[in-house]
Structures are given as structure tokens and as C-alpha cells.
Design a protein around this motif. Structure first.
Motif, mmCIF file in Angstrom:
data_model
loop_
_atom_site.group_PDB
_atom_site.id
_atom_site.type_symbol
_atom_site.label_atom_id
_atom_site.label_comp_id
_atom_site.label_asym_id
_atom_site.label_seq_id
_atom_site.Cartn_x
_atom_site.Cartn_y
_atom_site.Cartn_z
ATOM 1 N N UNK A 105 0.848 -1.189 0.000
ATOM 2 C CA UNK A 105 0.000 0.000 0.000
ATOM 3 C C UNK A 105 0.886 1.243 0.000
ATOM 4 N N UNK A 106 1.263 1.676 -1.175
ATOM 5 C CA UNK A 106 2.144 2.816 -1.406
ATOM 6 C C UNK A 106 1.635 3.543 -2.636
ATOM 7 N N UNK A 107 1.627 4.862 -2.585
ATOM 8 C CA UNK A 107 1.190 5.616 -3.758
ATOM 9 C C UNK A 107 1.792 7.015 -3.759
ATOM 10 N N UNK A 108 1.892 7.579 -4.945
ATOM 11 C CA UNK A 108 2.270 8.978 -5.092
ATOM 12 C C UNK A 108 1.081 9.830 -4.683
ATOM 13 N N UNK A 109 1.349 10.994 -4.074
ATOM 14 C CA UNK A 109 0.281 11.886 -3.643
ATOM 15 C C UNK A 109 0.395 13.236 -4.328
ATOM 16 N N UNK A 110 1.587 13.835 -4.318
ATOM 17 C CA UNK A 110 1.750 15.197 -4.817
ATOM 18 C C UNK A 110 3.157 15.382 -5.372
ATOM 19 N N UNK A 111 3.255 16.186 -6.415
ATOM 20 C CA UNK A 111 4.568 16.543 -6.947
ATOM 21 C C UNK A 111 5.077 17.847 -6.346
ATOM 22 N N UNK A 112 4.165 18.712 -5.888
ATOM 23 C CA UNK A 112 4.549 19.992 -5.313
ATOM 24 C C UNK A 112 3.644 20.323 -4.142
ATOM 25 N N UNK A 113 4.032 20.033 -2.909
ATOM 26 C CA UNK A 113 5.319 19.471 -2.520
ATOM 27 C C UNK A 113 5.386 17.985 -2.868
ATOM 28 N N UNK A 114 6.594 17.431 -2.945
ATOM 29 C CA UNK A 114 6.732 16.015 -3.301
ATOM 30 C C UNK A 114 6.328 15.106 -2.129
ATOM 31 N N UNK A 115 5.163 14.457 -2.244
ATOM 32 C CA UNK A 115 4.639 13.619 -1.171
ATOM 33 C C UNK A 115 4.266 12.237 -1.676
ATOM 34 N N UNK A 116 4.508 11.229 -0.835
ATOM 35 C CA UNK A 116 4.056 9.862 -1.086
ATOM 36 C C UNK A 116 3.297 9.397 0.152
ATOM 37 N N UNK A 117 2.516 8.324 -0.003
ATOM 38 C CA UNK A 117 1.748 7.766 1.107
ATOM 39 C C UNK A 117 2.073 6.294 1.267
ATOM 40 N N UNK A 118 2.264 5.878 2.517
ATOM 41 C CA UNK A 118 2.393 4.460 2.845
ATOM 42 C C UNK A 118 1.385 4.147 3.942
ATOM 43 N N UNK A 119 0.856 2.941 3.907
ATOM 44 C CA UNK A 119 -0.116 2.486 4.891
ATOM 45 C C UNK A 119 0.527 1.367 5.699
ATOM 46 N N UNK A 120 0.693 1.616 7.016
ATOM 47 C CA UNK A 120 1.361 0.642 7.885
ATOM 48 C C UNK A 120 0.387 0.087 8.911
ATOM 49 N N UNK A 121 0.419 -1.223 9.091
ATOM 50 C CA UNK A 121 -0.400 -1.901 10.092
ATOM 51 C C UNK A 121 -0.055 -1.341 11.470
#
Length: 183
Positions: free
Chosen positions: A38-54
Motif C-alpha cells: 500500500x504505497x502511492x504517489x500523492x503530490x509533486x509539489x510538494x513532493x509527497x508519497x503515502x504508505x499504509x502501515x499496520x
């Protein structure tokens, strides 16, 4: 109607994902990690990604309580055993690269590394959703390890990618425009 968690998991497993190992340093200064799809790109400006951790995972506690930098290591097709190692089935010595510029450990041989500092955390039920601000990234050649219906997969040798019309990954960085006459 009550949703059966096992049936929901089976349904959601039909969405093919890449396989990542999220890594950070523990309080002991040693690197720790967990396999996550469960990982995805979120934003380029600002550069953000998302991870989902148990929530129950050790890694979730490390990132949450100490706001530790973390790296998303995108696994290469040949790294199935490494994915299993970080999924709780230790099976090998792990080869580490020097830590990223923000201090997060990185795995040797990964297809890509995305090193982040924590940006924000959100309640995700039995998971915590972490937004990370990208501080550094590295891309290596290879093909991705994939996960679909509870099994690992990879792109076959005969795989021929097709660029979509909005892609900036066309020849020489130009957007690919389909031949309209062919439609």
C-alpha cells in the motif's frame, strides 16, 4: 450488510500493486523494515508519497513515536525472498546501502528508493496512513516485483509497454500522442 474482512481482502487483492519494503532506523540505530504493497504517489509539489502501515507492526511504532525518516524501497522482480524476509519470514542476510541523505536506510538492489521525512499521519482504521515528504530518490534499471491475488508476479520477457496519451515518458521526454487515424 456486514462486510466480511477476508472476502474484502480477496476482492482488493485483484488490484495489482508493486511490492515495497519500508525501512527506517530503530532506537537501537539498527535498520528495520516491513513489506508493504500500500504505497502511492500523492503530490509533486510538494513532493509527497503515502504508505499504509499496520498499527500492530513494529515499523509503524518506530515511524509514529519518533517521527523517523523512512525509505520506500521498490522491489525488483528477483527480490521475492527479500519481500518475504521483511514480511516476517526471515530467510537471508540483508544487504544495506549507506543511509539516504535524510538518514533513512536503503536496501541494496531495489528498483527505486524514495527517502522521506514524515509529513503527516492519518487514522486509517487498523492501519496508519503516513504521508512522507520526498527528500531524495534513486531509480535503478530492472523490472518490478508485482503482487496480485496473494501471489508474487513479474512482467514477462515478452512484455511490451504501451505509453498512454498523457505520459511524459515518451521518446526524448515528449508526451506520446496516439495516431488518431488508427482508431
Amino acid at each position: 450488510m456486514a462486510i466480511d474482512p477476508k472476502e474484502l481482502r480477496q476482492c482488493l487483492g485483484h488490484f495489482t500493486t508493486g511490492v515495497t519494503v519500508i525501512t527506517c532506523l530503530g532506537a537501537d540505530g539498527e535498520p528495520h523494515g516491513a513489506t508493504v504493497n500500500a504505497f502511492t504517489a500523492v503530490s509533486l509539489d510538494p513532493p509527497l508519497v503515502l504508505v499504509s502501515l499496520d498499527r500492530r507492526s513494529r515499523l509503524c511504532g518506530l515511524v509514529e513515536t519518533e517521527q523517523r525518516p523512512f525509505t520506500v524501497n521498490v522491489l525488483e522482480a528477483a527480490q521475492k525472498d527479500l519481500a518475504m524476509h521483511f514480511a516476517g519470514r526471515p530467510n537471508q542476510e540483508v544487504a544495506w546501502l549507506p543511509d539516504s541523505a535524510c538518514g533513512a536506510p536503503r536496501l541494496d538492489g531495489a528498483l527505486a528508493h524514495v527517502s522521506c521525512t514524515p509529513w503527516q499521519a492519518y487514522d486509517g482504521g487498523d492501519h496508519v496512513l503516513y504521508l512522507g515528504e520526498v527528500q531524495e530518490f534513486v531509480i535503478n534499471p530492472g523490472k518490478p516485483l508485482l503482487f496480485h491475488t496473494g501471489k508474487f508476479h513479474h512482467l514477462g520477457a515478452d512484455h511490451q509497454p504501451l505509453l498512454w496519451a498523457g505520459s511524459a515518458d515518451g521518446p526524448e521526454g515528449q508526451a506520446w500522442i496516439p495516431n488518431r487515424a488508427a482508431h
